[in-house]
Design a protein around this motif. Structure first.
Motif, PDB file in Angstrom:
ATOM      1  N   TYR A  44      -0.386   2.679   5.128  1.00 36.46           N
ATOM      2  CA  TYR A  44       0.568   2.310   4.078  1.00 36.46           C
ATOM      3  C   TYR A  44       1.591   1.301   4.608  1.00 36.46           C
ATOM      4  CZ  TYR A  44       3.556   5.914   6.262  1.00 36.46           C
ATOM      5  OH  TYR A  44       4.284   6.665   7.153  1.00 36.46           O
TER       6      TYR A  44
ATOM      7  N   TYR B 247      -7.304   0.916   1.456  1.00 38.79           N
ATOM      8  CA  TYR B 247      -6.712  -0.333   1.927  1.00 38.79           C
ATOM      9  C   TYR B 247      -6.255  -0.320   3.384  1.00 38.79           C
ATOM     10  CZ  TYR B 247      -6.492  -1.377  -3.083  1.00 38.79           C
ATOM     11  OH  TYR B 247      -6.803  -1.591  -4.390  1.00 38.79           O
TER      12      TYR B 247
ATOM     13  N   ASP C  18      -5.247  -4.620  -3.910  1.00 41.04           N
ATOM     14  CA  ASP C  18      -4.087  -4.906  -3.076  1.00 41.04           C
ATOM     15  C   ASP C  18      -4.554  -5.735  -1.879  1.00 41.04           C
ATOM     16  OD1 ASP C  18      -1.100  -3.763  -2.387  1.00 41.04           O
ATOM     17  OD2 ASP C  18      -2.290  -4.091  -0.581  1.00 41.04           O
TER      18      ASP C  18
ATOM     19  N   ARG D 127      -2.277  -4.404 -10.567  1.00 38.93           N
ATOM     20  CA  ARG D 127      -3.488  -4.614  -9.786  1.00 38.93           C
ATOM     21  C   ARG D 127      -4.695  -4.871 -10.681  1.00 38.93           C
ATOM     22  NH1 ARG D 127      -2.897   0.199  -5.257  1.00 38.93           N
ATOM     23  NH2 ARG D 127      -1.251  -0.775  -4.030  1.00 38.93           N
TER      24      ARG D 127
ATOM     25  N   GLU E  52      -5.073   5.414  -1.620  1.00 44.07           N
ATOM     26  CA  GLU E  52      -4.733   4.032  -1.281  1.00 44.07           C
ATOM     27  C   GLU E  52      -4.914   3.776   0.211  1.00 44.07           C
ATOM     28  OE1 GLU E  52      -1.462   2.080  -2.838  1.00 44.07           O
ATOM     29  OE2 GLU E  52      -1.680   2.870  -4.863  1.00 44.07           O
TER      30      GLU E  52
ATOM     31  N   ILE F 299       0.858  -1.177   0.000  1.00 44.63           N
ATOM     32  CA  ILE F 299       0.000   0.000   0.000  1.00 44.63           C
ATOM     33  C   ILE F 299       0.896   1.228   0.000  1.00 44.63           C
ATOM     34  CG2 ILE F 299      -1.817   1.241   1.237  1.00 44.63           C
ATOM     35  CD1 ILE F 299      -2.493  -1.479   2.580  1.00 44.63           C
TER      36      ILE F 299
END
Length: 243
Positions: free
Chosen positions: A87, A84, A109, A105, A80, A74
């Motif tokens: 990071y 998700y 992810d 992708r 993102e 990530i």
């Protein structure tokens, strides 16, 4: 510029020196950060290793080419992180040999997939993805539930990982096959040993729903359910940043 390039190509010694110079710059950019890697990689005292069953599942994940459509990294971009989760940190991949960060992708992810869905969801998704995600283009992997998992070589897999720096103990290596079977059979005599060797947070259950058989489905689901959960470092860092 064309004239300079033509002259350079005609001068063999100058051309070789130019190649060495450019290679040296590239090597410096790639190698120099390694000298400070211990200062840049985060600390994670709670980091645990993959169990033998999870290692087996990781190998199946690679064997079936899942990394070609799913990344495990990530990025720090806002969209993102919102989609998700926190990071990815370097420390989260310290026991990944090879790493599976990826950049392609076709699917989402999965760096923080662990615990997001139930085992039953993963089993249904792998047997026929369209049953749970109608728009999915993912292939079916129903044979994983029929294939018995090979465990006789797991001790060698753990030993190989240990040679790369993963802190597996002699006891973990010696009990690799038994621990793989016990992790997917919570009522078995060896289940307590799995938790003792790998920690109380270890998932010990019949991942494919059938504790009587150890299958490749058990292994892959066990691996998917631990993604992003080997350490809580990323969530702790994100919480600290919000304070």
């Amino acid at each position: 510029m064309p004239t300079f390039h033509r002259r350079l190509e005609r001068n063999a010694i100058g051309f070789v020196l130019a190649i060495i110079g450019v290679s040296a710059i590239g090597g410096l950019v790639e190698i120099a950060p390694l000298f400070t890697i211990h200062e840049t990689v985060e600390k994670a005292p709670d980091m645990r290793v993959y169990t033998p069953l999870e290692i087996a599942g990781r190998h199946i994940y690679m064997r079936e080419g899942c990394y070609a459509c799913h990344s495990q990294m990530i990025r720090t971009l806002r969209d993102e992180v919102e989609r998700y989760g926190p990071y990815s940190l370097a420390v989260e991949s310290q026991y990944d040999h090879p790493m599976l960060w990826g950049s392609k992708r076709t699917g989402p992810d999965i760096a923080r997939l662990g615990g997001k869905y139930s085992d039953a969801w993963h089993v249904a998704h792998l047997i026929n993805p369209r049953d749970v995600v109608p728009e999915s283009v993912m292939p079916r992997y129903g044979w994983l539930q029929r294939n018995r998992l090979r465990v006789d070589d797991l001790d060698r897999h753990l030993a190989a990982q240990r040679s790369l720096g993963v802190p597996y103990t002699d006891e973990m290596v010696a009990n690799a096959a038994a621990d793989a079977a016990a992790q997917a059979s919570p009522d078995s005599p060896g289940a307590a040993g799995v938790a003792e060797r790998y920690g109380e947070a270890t998932n010990v259950r019949a991942f494919d729903g059938d504790p009587a058989r150890l299958t490749e489905m058990d292994a892959l689901v066990a691996y998917l359910q631990v993604l992003g959960r080997l350490t809580d470092a990323a969530h702790q860092q994100a919480a600290s940043a919000e304070e």
